[in-house]
Structure formats: structure tokens, C-alpha cells
Design a protein around this motif. Structure first.
Motif, PDB file in Angstrom:
ATOM      1  N   ALA A  56       0.287  -1.079  -0.157  1.00 43.89           N
ATOM      2  CA  ALA A  56      -0.362   0.050   0.142  1.00 43.89           C
ATOM      3  C   ALA A  56       0.747   1.493  -0.037  1.00 43.89           C
ATOM      4  CB  ALA A  56      -1.274  -0.138   1.238  1.00 43.89           C
ATOM      5  N   ALA A  57       0.212   2.420  -0.674  1.00 42.54           N
ATOM      6  CA  ALA A  57       0.627   3.696  -0.241  1.00 42.54           C
ATOM      7  C   ALA A  57       1.118   4.454   0.553  1.00 42.54           C
ATOM      8  CB  ALA A  57      -0.241   4.859  -1.329  1.00 42.54           C
ATOM      9  N   VAL A  58       2.770   4.775   0.749  1.00 41.78           N
ATOM     10  CA  VAL A  58       2.952   4.953   2.637  1.00 41.78           C
ATOM     11  C   VAL A  58       2.227   6.520   2.651  1.00 41.78           C
ATOM     12  CG1 VAL A  58       4.838   5.804   4.027  1.00 41.78           C
ATOM     13  CG2 VAL A  58       5.064   3.941   2.390  1.00 41.78           C
ATOM     14  N   ALA A  59       2.262   6.485   4.008  1.00 47.47           N
ATOM     15  CA  ALA A  59       0.948   7.560   4.298  1.00 47.47           C
ATOM     16  C   ALA A  59       2.433   8.419   5.591  1.00 47.47           C
ATOM     17  CB  ALA A  59       0.075   7.323   5.515  1.00 47.47           C
ATOM     18  N   ALA A  60       2.261   9.579   5.113  1.00 44.39           N
ATOM     19  CA  ALA A  60       2.920  10.698   6.202  1.00 44.39           C
ATOM     20  C   ALA A  60       2.762  10.406   7.569  1.00 44.39           C
ATOM     21  CB  ALA A  60       2.146  12.347   5.423  1.00 44.39           C
ATOM     22  N   ARG A  61       2.749  11.235   8.085  1.00 47.26           N
ATOM     23  CA  ARG A  61       2.912  10.998   9.782  1.00 47.26           C
ATOM     24  C   ARG A  61       3.318  12.019  10.748  1.00 47.26           C
ATOM     25  NH1 ARG A  61       5.655   5.981   7.918  1.00 47.26           N
ATOM     26  NH2 ARG A  61       7.720   6.116   9.217  1.00 47.26           N
ATOM     27  N   ALA A  81       7.540  10.668  -3.545  1.00 44.31           N
ATOM     28  CA  ALA A  81       6.833  10.174  -4.170  1.00 44.31           C
ATOM     29  C   ALA A  81       6.947   8.795  -4.440  1.00 44.31           C
ATOM     30  CB  ALA A  81       7.098  11.233  -5.084  1.00 44.31           C
ATOM     31  N   GLY A  82       5.523   8.085  -4.766  1.00 48.71           N
ATOM     32  CA  GLY A  82       5.611   6.672  -5.009  1.00 48.71           C
ATOM     33  C   GLY A  82       6.128   5.530  -3.771  1.00 48.71           C
ATOM     34  N   LEU A  83       6.264   5.833  -2.770  1.00 49.76           N
ATOM     35  CA  LEU A  83       6.929   4.667  -1.755  1.00 49.76           C
ATOM     36  C   LEU A  83       6.053   4.107  -1.453  1.00 49.76           C
ATOM     37  CD1 LEU A  83       9.392   3.940  -0.622  1.00 49.76           C
ATOM     38  CD2 LEU A  83       9.302   5.511   0.819  1.00 49.76           C
ATOM     39  N   ARG A  84       6.268   2.941  -1.792  1.00 50.26           N
ATOM     40  CA  ARG A  84       4.712   1.997  -1.145  1.00 50.26           C
ATOM     41  C   ARG A  84       5.282   0.724   0.144  1.00 50.26           C
ATOM     42  NH1 ARG A  84      -0.027   1.169  -3.911  1.00 50.26           N
ATOM     43  NH2 ARG A  84      -0.158   2.318  -5.790  1.00 50.26           N
ATOM     44  N   ALA A  85       4.705   0.828   0.514  1.00 52.73           N
ATOM     45  CA  ALA A  85       5.216  -0.510   1.919  1.00 52.73           C
ATOM     46  C   ALA A  85       5.982  -1.657   1.563  1.00 52.73           C
ATOM     47  CB  ALA A  85       3.695  -1.194   2.696  1.00 52.73           C
ATOM     48  N   GLY A  86       7.333  -1.599   2.218  1.00 53.03           N
ATOM     49  CA  GLY A  86       8.034  -2.415   1.428  1.00 53.03           C
ATOM     50  C   GLY A  86       8.952  -2.031   1.380  1.00 53.03           C
ATOM     51  N   GLY A  87       8.760  -0.293   0.742  1.00 56.21           N
ATOM     52  CA  GLY A  87       9.684  -0.176  -0.082  1.00 56.21           C
ATOM     53  C   GLY A  87      11.080   1.265   0.749  1.00 56.21           C
ATOM     54  N   ARG A  88      11.596   1.035  -0.112  1.00 53.57           N
ATOM     55  CA  ARG A  88      12.677   2.584   0.775  1.00 53.57           C
ATOM     56  C   ARG A  88      13.640   3.407  -0.169  1.00 53.57           C
ATOM     57  NH1 ARG A  88      14.158   0.028   6.205  1.00 53.57           N
ATOM     58  NH2 ARG A  88      14.366  -1.634   6.287  1.00 53.57           N
TER      59      ARG A  88
END
Length: 528
Positions: A56-61, A81-88
Motif C-alpha cells: 500500500a502507498a505509504v502515508a505521511a505521519r 513520491a510513489g513509495l509503497r510499503a516494503g520500499g525504502r
């Protein structure tokens, strides 16, 4: 104490370009290979390389990070931009100006978050200690406090699943930010080896020299900075409060307060920095003028990959052509791509770039530029000293009213040339005043445009005891284009609103000798 700079007062800056008080920082940057050395291999134990991810798309927090003493630091995380869960992705810490909380709107067209996340970087902003929602009291980017706060942020960042890691506990992290957000970068890079690259903009080398040059109170800025620092729920260390009391009385703080500021650096800490550094300084910055950036540059030169850029902005207002609006933004991204993302083929341009009053950007291998002669001027006159006499504003010098200054015309060059450096002034004088210790101010005026060159004035301290004396000072470093048709005039004035009001009544006879250095201009850089 540092304000957020911009071209226009009391509004947020145009995207990553800047020039007056009370507004947002610049993500000022510039490319430049500068004085580079081979990079050491990165540690591999626990490394986690960059990746886009497939979840899933990573949300700001937003969260709070506990610092070394338990102080809670409000922290905001914005994914690339475009970063998804599991990405770095590599991360950039983006520090705010004096008295301000961290940015929170990644969609703001005039903010500094959007271009960084669009370039593929995570961004972390924070409310510095004493400001916004964070706890504690502001110690003015002091290594034992704000420096350790950044170390806590870096440690927290290393635990985030979206962070690219060079090793266990060691995130791939760089820093950007202007003014207060620029100063903290020197502090952090000198004390935390996990910081990989920095882009300090409109920062300082010495707070005492910046706020009290030659022991003279830069009261215009001091009043504004104290107002900003003490606004709302902001909390300041007692040393800062004491300096604000002295500023209100147009005096100089007690010796212990001046020593406290001197201990902040970053002058004494620069020898510990080992990471690529892009120094951005403003030609019209009257709080932290070009000389402050030059000192930082000289201390780092030959030791780290280094570049210095001068743009028309900073703590002050650009009254001339600033050149392309996005130049510094492009250079910042290039610097980060080359040294944080470690893209070896990224071009970062010449090691020194500057813009002159025509809006033309020039590049050279390094600073200073090669000498190309000088302009010499001499003259004399009598200056009346009176507390009612002043000129300019709290943030910019301006030409004095007719008949209120001693003026010396500067002969133009025989061919077009560049002033990229500091004119030298020698003053032989004799006079009497009460009190005898007086201060006058020297400034270079472009009479065709009716502006002070780069808005700068410098104090000249006099001892008016009736005897003949002589004193020599450097005027402010400037970047100015001159031609055979130029009309420059040296003005020595009794008062400048940049500084504390004139305290003496009397008169002084002045004999002035000015040398204006000419430089071999760099290579023009085409607008992109």
C-alpha cells in the motif's frame, strides 16, 4: 537567532528562493563538484538499499521523538513520491527558521517538501526544541542540545521501515534548510557521522561576529529576531533572553552571554565535518552576510566535496534582478542526487557559483576569483554626528539623504568588470564628540539605481578625542557588475537603521581612501 528569509516580508517564499524576515526558509542549493575526494566504501552490515515497494502507498505521519533528556520533539515524516510499503528511500531532514515549527504541508507550492519528495526523497521536518509543539527551550543550535536532538531524530529514522539504511542504525540521510535550519546542519554533521550530506543555506560562522560586528549592536535584526523568538508559546534559554534585553537597550550583552554564543560555533566544529557540503549564502543577507559563508567555505576547503553558491536573497530583500527563480532548487537536487543518492554521473557544476546584480549566474572552480585590478578613490569631508540621523531600514541599508553623508565618487573601470569581493577602506580622522566613542557606517551606493550595493553597510568605530587617528576596515563582500558607465559612490553616514542609533553628538573630519577589487568574472551559466 535566525529568522526565516524570503524576498517579501510576512509571507511564505517563492519555492526555494528567498530574501526577507518572518517567512519560510530556502531550500537553497547548488551543484558543484568543488574540492572533492574519493568517497569511502559504505558499511554493509544491516544495509537496506532503496526500493519502491509493492504494498500500500505509504502515508505521511506525525509523532514525537524523545531526545536525550526526555524532551519531546514533534516530528513529521513525508514519504518519497510513489513509495509503497516494503520500499525504502534516502531521507532528507529539512530544518525550519528561527522561532518556527517544521513544515507540515507537502502540497504547498511555496514549501520545500514538495520538490524533495518529487525527487524521490523521504522528508523529515521537525519543531526545534523550544518552538512549535516541541518541549524544552531554544539554545540557538547548540551542539549539547539541538545537536543531540537531531541525533535522536536520526536514530528514530533508522528504525522506520521506509528508510534506506547504510548499516544497522545508520540511515542514508542528508540535510537541507535555511538560517536556523542551516546552522543546525553544521552542528549535526560535526557531531554525528551518520549524516551523509548537507546543504546549509544562509547560515553563520560566528554568532557574535554576525550579531555584533566589531562589537556594534546590529539592532535592526536583533529586535526582529527577539520578537520572533519570543512570540507565541516559544521558549528561549536565559542567555538568549538576556541578549534580547541588551538589544532593547541598544547595548552589547554581558561577556558571559557573548562567550556562550561564541561556544555555539559552528566555527570551532567545522574541522570535524567529513561530508559533502553545499554552502548557500545570500548577497543581500544583512544578518549573515557573505563573509560568514566564506569563512565556513575556507574552513572546509580541501577536506570535503565542497561548493559555495551566492544568490540574491537571504535575510534581506533582493532589489535587483535575481536571475532564474529555480536555479538554487535545481542545484540542491543535483547535490543530493550526487552525494546522498550517490549517483556518480550527476553533474553538480563548478565549485563556486554566484549571481550579480544583472541576474546573470557565473561559475568558477573556486573562490576567490582571480584578481583583475582595482578601482581607487579618495576624498574628504566633515560629518555631523547626531542621534536623529539615520538611513535605511532594520534589514537593509539605503542611500543617505542629500547633505547627510561624506561622499567619494568611485571612478568607473575602463571596460566592463566584476566586483566579487570586499572593498578596503582606510579612514584618517579627527574630531570631538560626546561621548568620544562613536560609530559611523560605510556603504557603497549605485547612484544610477539609487540603491546601496547589495544593501550592505559596515560599522566604523571612531575615537573622537580631538586627536588624529586612522582606522582600516573591510566593507561587505559583494557581487556587482560594473561598466565604464557605472556611477558608484562611497558614503560614510552617521547612522544606519541596521545598527543601534548614533549615541554621540559632535563632528569629525574624514579623509577617505577606498580600494575596490575587480575580479576576473566566472563563466556565464546559461539559464536552464
Amino acid at each position: 537567532m535566525m529568522a526565516r528569509p524570503n524576498r517579501h516580508p510576512v509571507r511564505r517564499p517563492a519555492r526555494l528562493a528567498a530574501a526577507v524576515v518572518l517567512t519560510s526558509l530556502i531550500l537553497a542549493s547548488c551543484g558543484g563538484s568543488g574540492d572533492s575526494k574519493p568517497e569511502a566504501p559504505r558499511a554493509a552490515v544491516g544495509a537496506a538499499p532503496a526500493a519502491v515497494g509493492t504494498g500500500a502507498a505509504v502515508a505521511a505521519r506525525t509523532t514525537k521523538v524523545a531526545s536525550f533528556d526526555g524532551t519531546q520533539i514533534v516530528t513529521h515524516f513525508f514519504p518519497a513520491a510513489g513509495l509503497r510499503a516494503g520500499g525504502r528511500a534516502p531521507t532528507v531532514l529539512d530544518g525550519p527558521g528561527w522561532g518556527q515549527p517544521g513544515e507540515t504541508d507537502p502540497a504547498a507550492a511555496t514549501g520545500s517538501i514538495a520538490p524533495l519528495v518529487a525527487a524521490g526523497y523521504n522528508v523529515v521536518t521537525w519543531d526545534p526544541r523550544g518552538f512549535g509543539g516541541s518541549g524544552g527551550a531554544a539554545h540557538t543550535d547548540y551542539a549539547p542540545f539541538e545537536g543531540r536532538d537531531v541525533a535522536a531524530l536520526v536514530a528514530w529514522l533508522a528504525r522506520q521501515p521506509e528508510t534506506q539504511l547504510d548499516a544497522t542504525g545508520d540511515p542514508r540521510v542528508g540535510m537541507v534548510g535555511g538560517s536556523y535550519g542551516g546552522g543546525i546542519q553544521f552542528i549535526a554533521a560535526a557531531s554525528d557521522p551518520r549524516v551523509d550530506a548537507i546543504v546549509p543555506s544562509i547560515a553563520w560562522n560566528s554568532l557574535p561576529d554576525s550579531l555584533y560586528p566589531d562589537g556594534v549592536n546590529k539592532a535592526g535584526w536583533a529586535g526582529l529576531l527577539c520578537q520572533i523568538g519570543q512570540s507565541g508559546k516559544n521558549r528561549l534559554d536565559t542567555h538568549v533572553v538576556d541578549s534580547c534585553r541588551a538589544a532593547t537597550a541598544f547595548g552589547v550583552p554581558p561577556a558571559d552571554v557573548m562567550d556562550w554564543y561564541a561556544d555555539h560555533g559552528p566555527a570551532a566544529l567545522l574541522g570535524k565535518i567529513r561530508v559533502p557540503t553545499l554552502i548557500i549564502q545570500g548577497t543581500v543577507d544583512t544578518l549573515f552576510p557573505l563573509a560568514q559563508g566564506i569563512r565556513n567555505y575556507q574552513a572546509l576547503r580541501g577536506r570535503v566535496p565542497l561548493k559555495m553558491v551566492w544568490f540574491c536573497g537571504g535575510h534581506g530583500e533582493c532589489l535587483t534582478n535575481p536571475g532564474p527563480a529555480d536555479h538554487t532548487e535545481q542545484l540542491t537536487i543535483s547535490w543530493l542526487d550526487r552525494y546522498l543518492r550517490q549517483r556518480q554521473g550527476t553533474a553538480t557544476g563548478p565549485g563556486f557559483e554566484y549571481v550579480d546584480d544583472t541576474g546573470t549566474w557565473y561559475g568558477a572552480d573556486s573562490y576567490p576569483l582571480a584578481a583583475a585590478g582595482s578601482l581607487a578613490a579618495t576624498g574628504q569631508g566633515v560629518l555631523t554626528l547626531d542621534p536623529s540621523m539615520t538611513s535605511g531600514s532594520p534589514t537593509a541599508a539605503a542611500p543617505a539623504a542629500a547633505g547627510t553623508a561624506v561622499e567619494v565618487a568611485v571612478p568607473p573601470p575602463s571596460a566592463a568588470g566584476a566586483i566579487v569581493g570586499a572593498p578596503k577602506l582606510t579612514v584618517a580622522y579627527q574630531g570631538t564628540a560626546d561621548p568620544a566613542g562613536a560609530v559611523v557606517y560605510a556603504q557603497l551606493v549605485d547612484t544610477d539605481r539609487h540603491v546601496v550595493v547589495d544593501n550592505q553597510a559596515v560599522p566604523v568605530k571612531l575615537d573622537l578625542d580631538g586627536q588624529r587617528h586612522s582606522v582600516s576596515v573591510d566593507l561587505a563582500t559583494v557581487a556587482w557588475h560594473v561598466t565604464p558607465g557605472s556611477h558608484l559612490v562611497l558614503q560614510v553616514v552617521a547612522g544606519s537603521a541596521l545598527f543601534a542609533p548614533q549615541n554621540s553628538r559632535g563632528s569629525v573630519s574624514l579623509s577617505l581612501s577606498l580600494t575596490v577589487p575587480l575580479a576576473k568574472a566566472g563563466t556565464p551559466i546559461p539559464a536552464s
